[in-house]
Design a protein around this motif. Structure first.
Motif, short mmCIF file in Angstrom:
data_model
loop_
_atom_site.label_atom_id
_atom_site.label_comp_id
_atom_site.label_asym_id
_atom_site.label_seq_id
_atom_site.Cartn_x
_atom_site.Cartn_y
_atom_site.Cartn_z
N PRO A 151 -57.15 -1.64 81.96
CA PRO A 151 -56.97 -2.37 80.75
C PRO A 151 -57.30 -1.89 79.37
N GLU A 152 -58.47 -0.66 79.44
CA GLU A 152 -58.51 -0.01 78.32
C GLU A 152 -57.56 0.87 77.74
N GLU A 153 -56.57 1.26 78.55
CA GLU A 153 -55.29 2.23 78.15
C GLU A 153 -54.33 1.09 77.18
N VAL A 187 -56.03 -17.81 74.51
CA VAL A 187 -55.33 -16.58 74.28
C VAL A 187 -55.49 -15.73 72.99
N ASP A 188 -55.62 -14.48 73.24
CA ASP A 188 -55.85 -13.67 72.23
C ASP A 188 -54.64 -12.96 71.96
N ARG A 234 -54.11 -5.72 75.44
CA ARG A 234 -55.30 -5.39 76.11
C ARG A 234 -55.66 -6.90 76.95
N PHE A 235 -55.49 -7.94 76.36
CA PHE A 235 -56.12 -9.14 76.80
C PHE A 235 -54.75 -9.46 78.13
N VAL A 236 -53.53 -9.22 78.06
CA VAL A 236 -52.78 -9.49 79.16
C VAL A 236 -53.12 -8.65 80.18
N ASP A 279 -48.82 -5.95 70.96
CA ASP A 279 -48.52 -7.15 71.89
C ASP A 279 -48.11 -6.42 73.24
N PHE A 280 -48.22 -7.11 74.20
CA PHE A 280 -48.09 -6.62 75.59
C PHE A 280 -46.63 -6.21 75.74
N MET A 281 -45.72 -6.97 75.14
CA MET A 281 -44.16 -6.44 75.79
C MET A 281 -43.96 -5.18 75.22
N THR A 282 -44.33 -4.92 73.83
CA THR A 282 -44.18 -3.56 73.24
C THR A 282 -44.67 -2.56 73.80
#
Length: 393
Positions: free
Chosen positions: A114-116, A335-336, A158-160, A122-125
């Protein structure tokens, strides 16, 4: 002279409110808990009757401090056995067909800590840059099971990623209290009563002004309810909107344990795989959640659920015994968005002796863990002045 016990008022008798009440009572405080409904539990209630449904698919993750806390107090109770990995019959709907294993690119993504994952992107990018678009999209859709959001790819990476790692961990972190979440709530309520907590049901509080003038108050309600109660328009945070599908089917050998839609977002689970007590003999309890975009209706969600059922539960319409469809709006936790973390959510300490607890406030964790962590922090802050007074006395 013996010291006067601290007093604390808790508003809300769900998981957060009961955690706060028990923690405060164990610290020696005199606690009064107000619950607006006639039963405790909030969103952790389990329905009475033939079909023991929760408000959407519920599981208890064992990776957080709440697990240890509940275990130490013997509040979890018996757990439904987790099926062996080779026997779970988890089906992944990907590129129009069912498969037993995720795409290779998604598996590669699971290795990233997760730290990476950056908070700002955004998660998708971020995930597309790591493993390509196919794996990123499949992972984003899979983790809707733990975010209830229609587009997890638009949330903070990070959240996802934190939730993706925990939701796919082996052995699984998700466990199922036998009899549903309500069994945990019943044990928590019994402990609260035994500790001397004064529990008042059907007790709706409209203002905290008179309460906090006497004692600190922990508001353990949904964020919209807290906003109205405290008349504080700053109490906002993003959540999700999800269609909920509950149904009972005549049991059939070969039905899957769960279906995850990797082409869109959606999760269908046969809860009686683990716990046969949730439905009568010869019947299976199915619960699903289909995240809804702002443009989609309950009917749209139900239609998408029906499509997954057509694929995974052949002949289900002929086996249908009972069904209920609903929508959960803003009741599935925080959700963040990119650039935010849990620290940016509404603060627990609201000033003037008022403290927030719940799943959309500034506390870490996954799903119910946020409620638990915020409840502990709220009680610690609320009782700190009383402890200081005792030391100075």
């Amino acid at each position: 002279m013996p010291s006067t016990p601290a007093r604390l008022t808790v508003i809300g008798g769900g998981f957060a409110g009961l955690t706060a009440a028990i923690t405060a009572a164990e610290s020696g405080a005199r606690v009064t808990l107000h619950e607006a409904h006639h039963t405790l539990g909030g969103r952790a209630r389990t329905a009475e009757g033939a079909y023991r449904t929760n408000e959407g698919p519920h599981a208890l993750y064992n990776g957080g401090p709440h697990w240890i806390w509940l275990r130490q107090r013997d509040l979890i109770g018996p757990l439904a056995p987790v099926p062996p990995i080779e026997g779970t019959r988890l089906r992944l709907h990907h590129q129009g067909r069912f498969r037993r294993t995720p795409p290779l690119a998604m598996l590669k993504l699971l290795r990233r800590k997760p730290e990476e994952a950056p908070v700002e992107a955004d998660f998708m990018t971020w995930a597309t840059g790591e493993v390509g678009e196919e794996g990123a999209r499949a992972a984003a859709h899979y983790i809707a099971v733990a975010t209830f959001h229609h587009d997890p790819g638009s949330l903070s990476a990070r959240f996802v990623q934190e939730r993706l790692r925990r939701a796919t961990k082996l052995p699984p972190e998700a466990h199922y209290p036998r009899g549903g979440w309500g069994s945990v709530i019943d044990r928590m309520a019994s402990l609260a009563w035994n500790l001397g907590v004064r529990v008042e049901t059907l007790s709706r509080i409209d203002s905290v002004a008179s309460l906090c003038a006497k004692n600190p108050v922990v508001v353990a309600t949904s964020l919209p309810a807290a906003r109205g109660l405290l008349q504080d328009e700053t109490l906002h945070w993003d959540s999700a909107r999800t269609a909920l599908v509950d149904m009972a089917l005549t049991s059939r050998k070969g039905d899957p344990f769960a279906i995850s839609d990797l082409d869109a977002t959606g999760w269908i689970e046969r809860f009686t795989t683990q716990d046969r007590t949730l439905a009568p003999a010869g019947q299976d309890l199915i619960q699903g959640q289909i995240p809804l975009s702002p443009e989609e209706s309950k009917a749209d969600g139900a239609a998408r659920a029906d499509h997954l059922l057509d694929l995974g539960f052949p002949g289900w319409r002929d086996r249908l015994l009972w069904r209920r469809d609903g929508v959960s709006n803003g009741r599935t936790g925080a959700v963040d968005l990119p650039g935010t973390t849990w620290r940016d959510r509404p603060a627990i300490d609201r000033g003037d002796g008022v403290y927030l607890a719940g799943d959309q406030v500034a506390a870490p964790g996954l799903l119910s863990e946020v409620s638990f962590n915020s409840a502990l922090e709220a009680v610690t802050l609320a009782l700190a002045p009383a402890r200081l007074d005792l030391k100075s006395a």
